[in-house]
Design a protein around this motif. Sequence first.
Motif, PDB file in Angstrom:
ATOM      1  N   ARG A  11       0.841  -1.206   0.000  1.00  6.75           N
ATOM      2  CA  ARG A  11       0.000   0.000   0.000  1.00  6.75           C
ATOM      3  C   ARG A  11       0.876   1.256   0.000  1.00  6.75           C
ATOM      4  NH1 ARG A  11      -3.756   2.886  -1.676  1.00  6.75           N
ATOM      5  NH2 ARG A  11      -5.237   3.832  -0.238  1.00  6.75           N
ATOM      6  N   VAL A  12       1.932   1.243   0.774  1.00  8.12           N
ATOM      7  CA  VAL A  12       2.884   2.361   0.780  1.00  8.12           C
ATOM      8  C   VAL A  12       3.484   2.542  -0.611  1.00  8.12           C
ATOM      9  CG1 VAL A  12       5.144   3.111   1.641  1.00  8.12           C
ATOM     10  CG2 VAL A  12       3.436   2.207   3.234  1.00  8.12           C
ATOM     11  N   GLU A  13       3.852   1.446  -1.229  1.00  4.14           N
ATOM     12  CA  GLU A  13       4.421   1.484  -2.580  1.00  4.14           C
ATOM     13  C   GLU A  13       3.434   2.129  -3.546  1.00  4.14           C
ATOM     14  OE1 GLU A  13       7.080  -1.759  -4.882  1.00  4.14           O
ATOM     15  OE2 GLU A  13       5.045  -2.387  -4.413  1.00  4.14           O
ATOM     16  N   GLU A  14       2.173   1.727  -3.460  1.00  5.04           N
ATOM     17  CA  GLU A  14       1.135   2.284  -4.331  1.00  5.04           C
ATOM     18  C   GLU A  14       0.985   3.789  -4.118  1.00  5.04           C
ATOM     19  OE1 GLU A  14      -3.743   1.943  -4.809  1.00  5.04           O
ATOM     20  OE2 GLU A  14      -2.663   0.497  -3.576  1.00  5.04           O
ATOM     21  N   LEU A  15       0.946   4.207  -2.870  1.00  5.25           N
ATOM     22  CA  LEU A  15       0.762   5.626  -2.551  1.00  5.25           C
ATOM     23  C   LEU A  15       1.956   6.470  -2.988  1.00  5.25           C
ATOM     24  CD1 LEU A  15      -0.720   5.147   1.023  1.00  5.25           C
ATOM     25  CD2 LEU A  15      -1.937   6.170  -0.909  1.00  5.25           C
ATOM     26  N   LEU A  16       3.167   5.968  -2.757  1.00  2.00           N
ATOM     27  CA  LEU A  16       4.356   6.762  -3.071  1.00  2.00           C
ATOM     28  C   LEU A  16       4.660   6.789  -4.562  1.00  2.00           C
ATOM     29  CD1 LEU A  16       6.823   6.066  -0.122  1.00  2.00           C
ATOM     30  CD2 LEU A  16       5.003   7.770  -0.345  1.00  2.00           C
ATOM     31  N   LEU A  17       4.340   5.725  -5.279  1.00  2.00           N
ATOM     32  CA  LEU A  17       4.574   5.742  -6.728  1.00  2.00           C
ATOM     33  C   LEU A  17       3.701   6.789  -7.414  1.00  2.00           C
ATOM     34  CD1 LEU A  17       4.991   1.943  -7.597  1.00  2.00           C
ATOM     35  CD2 LEU A  17       6.765   3.702  -7.521  1.00  2.00           C
ATOM     36  N   ASP A  18       2.557   7.092  -6.816  1.00  2.00           N
ATOM     37  CA  ASP A  18       1.675   8.118  -7.378  1.00  2.00           C
ATOM     38  C   ASP A  18       2.247   9.527  -7.219  1.00  2.00           C
ATOM     39  OD1 ASP A  18      -0.250   6.472  -8.371  1.00  2.00           O
ATOM     40  OD2 ASP A  18      -1.616   6.643  -6.667  1.00  2.00           O
ATOM     41  N   THR A  19       3.279   9.677  -6.414  1.00  2.00           N
ATOM     42  CA  THR A  19       3.850  11.017  -6.206  1.00  2.00           C
ATOM     43  C   THR A  19       4.865  11.392  -7.282  1.00  2.00           C
ATOM     44  OG1 THR A  19       5.639  10.219  -4.748  1.00  2.00           O
ATOM     45  CG2 THR A  19       3.545  10.803  -3.704  1.00  2.00           C
ATOM     46  N   PHE A  75       6.813  16.682  -7.313  1.00  2.00           N
ATOM     47  CA  PHE A  75       7.169  15.507  -6.507  1.00  2.00           C
ATOM     48  C   PHE A  75       7.279  15.875  -5.031  1.00  2.00           C
ATOM     49  CE2 PHE A  75      10.754  13.359  -4.400  1.00  2.00           C
ATOM     50  CZ  PHE A  75      10.282  12.053  -4.368  1.00  2.00           C
ATOM     51  N   PHE A  76       7.971  16.964  -4.728  1.00  2.00           N
ATOM     52  CA  PHE A  76       8.198  17.396  -3.347  1.00  2.00           C
ATOM     53  C   PHE A  76       6.870  17.611  -2.627  1.00  2.00           C
ATOM     54  CE2 PHE A  76       9.031  20.499  -0.035  1.00  2.00           C
ATOM     55  CZ  PHE A  76      10.247  20.100   0.499  1.00  2.00           C
ATOM     56  N   ARG A  77       5.967  18.361  -3.253  1.00  2.00           N
ATOM     57  CA  ARG A  77       4.678  18.652  -2.624  1.00  2.00           C
ATOM     58  C   ARG A  77       3.859  17.388  -2.416  1.00  2.00           C
ATOM     59  NH1 ARG A  77       5.044  22.576  -6.739  1.00  2.00           N
ATOM     60  NH2 ARG A  77       5.385  24.708  -6.007  1.00  2.00           N
ATOM     61  N   ARG A  78       3.785  16.554  -3.456  1.00  2.25           N
ATOM     62  CA  ARG A  78       2.984  15.329  -3.352  1.00  2.25           C
ATOM     63  C   ARG A  78       3.531  14.400  -2.274  1.00  2.25           C
ATOM     64  NH1 ARG A  78       2.331  13.453  -9.680  1.00  2.25           N
ATOM     65  NH2 ARG A  78       0.894  15.100 -10.374  1.00  2.25           N
ATOM     66  N   ARG A  79       4.846  14.239  -2.264  1.00  6.99           N
ATOM     67  CA  ARG A  79       5.450  13.304  -1.321  1.00  6.99           C
ATOM     68  C   ARG A  79       5.230  13.757   0.129  1.00  6.99           C
ATOM     69  NH1 ARG A  79       9.295   9.186  -1.740  1.00  6.99           N
ATOM     70  NH2 ARG A  79       8.220   8.839  -3.719  1.00  6.99           N
TER      71      ARG A  79
END
Length: 223
Positions: free
Chosen positions: A68-76, A91-95
């Motif tokens: 789930r973490v992988e899914e969320l972070l790849l979207d950033t 990237f900075f803002r999304r992450r």
Amino acid sequence: MTISPARSRKPAEDRRRDIADAALRVIADDGLGRFTALAIARQVGVSDAALFRHFPNKEAIVLAAIERVEELLLDTFPPPGGDPLLRLGTFFRRRVSVIRSRPGIARLFASEELSRAAPPEGVARLATLRQRSMSFVGACVAEAAASGILARGVAAEEAALVVLGALLALAHSGAVPPGDSGDLPERVWRTLERFLRGPARPRHVARRPPRSEGRRTRSPKQR
């Protein structure tokens, strides 16, 4: 424990995601050291027996949380192309937003219990995510340097470390400075962007020739 019919009819895929999200909340509150099936079941609203109809054991639940973490972070990660510093800002803002909204992500990355609680595959996936993030930041800054966008006197390697340090402080520290109105990540990025781009460079304006140079000199007969 009473389970509502609506909740029990959820598709298995949605239920697994609910459990993974609940696992991240439990990790945020209690850490991996006190990560229990009962705590997760209470978060989801099911019995602990029902929990293990979706996962064979607790280690599998931790792996689902990592996925789930992988899914969320790849979207950033933004798509390639365009101004590399604008891409880096996205990237900075999304992450920062994703990790701040789910504190379990930061705690999972920082946990000393990870190698005992997660299977080797999960540990490797988190390491890959960390390396990909560092590589992305480095690549954006290097591209800015190659394109002449990076400020004069700012080396790409040092600039990447500054960005990564700010990202780590904002997203992973969990500390919110007193008086923070919620726009701190945006203000930090604007400061970083000014540092990365440097002062605005003056436009080159073509000089007009003096008027006398542009006029034809008349001969005495024409006067």
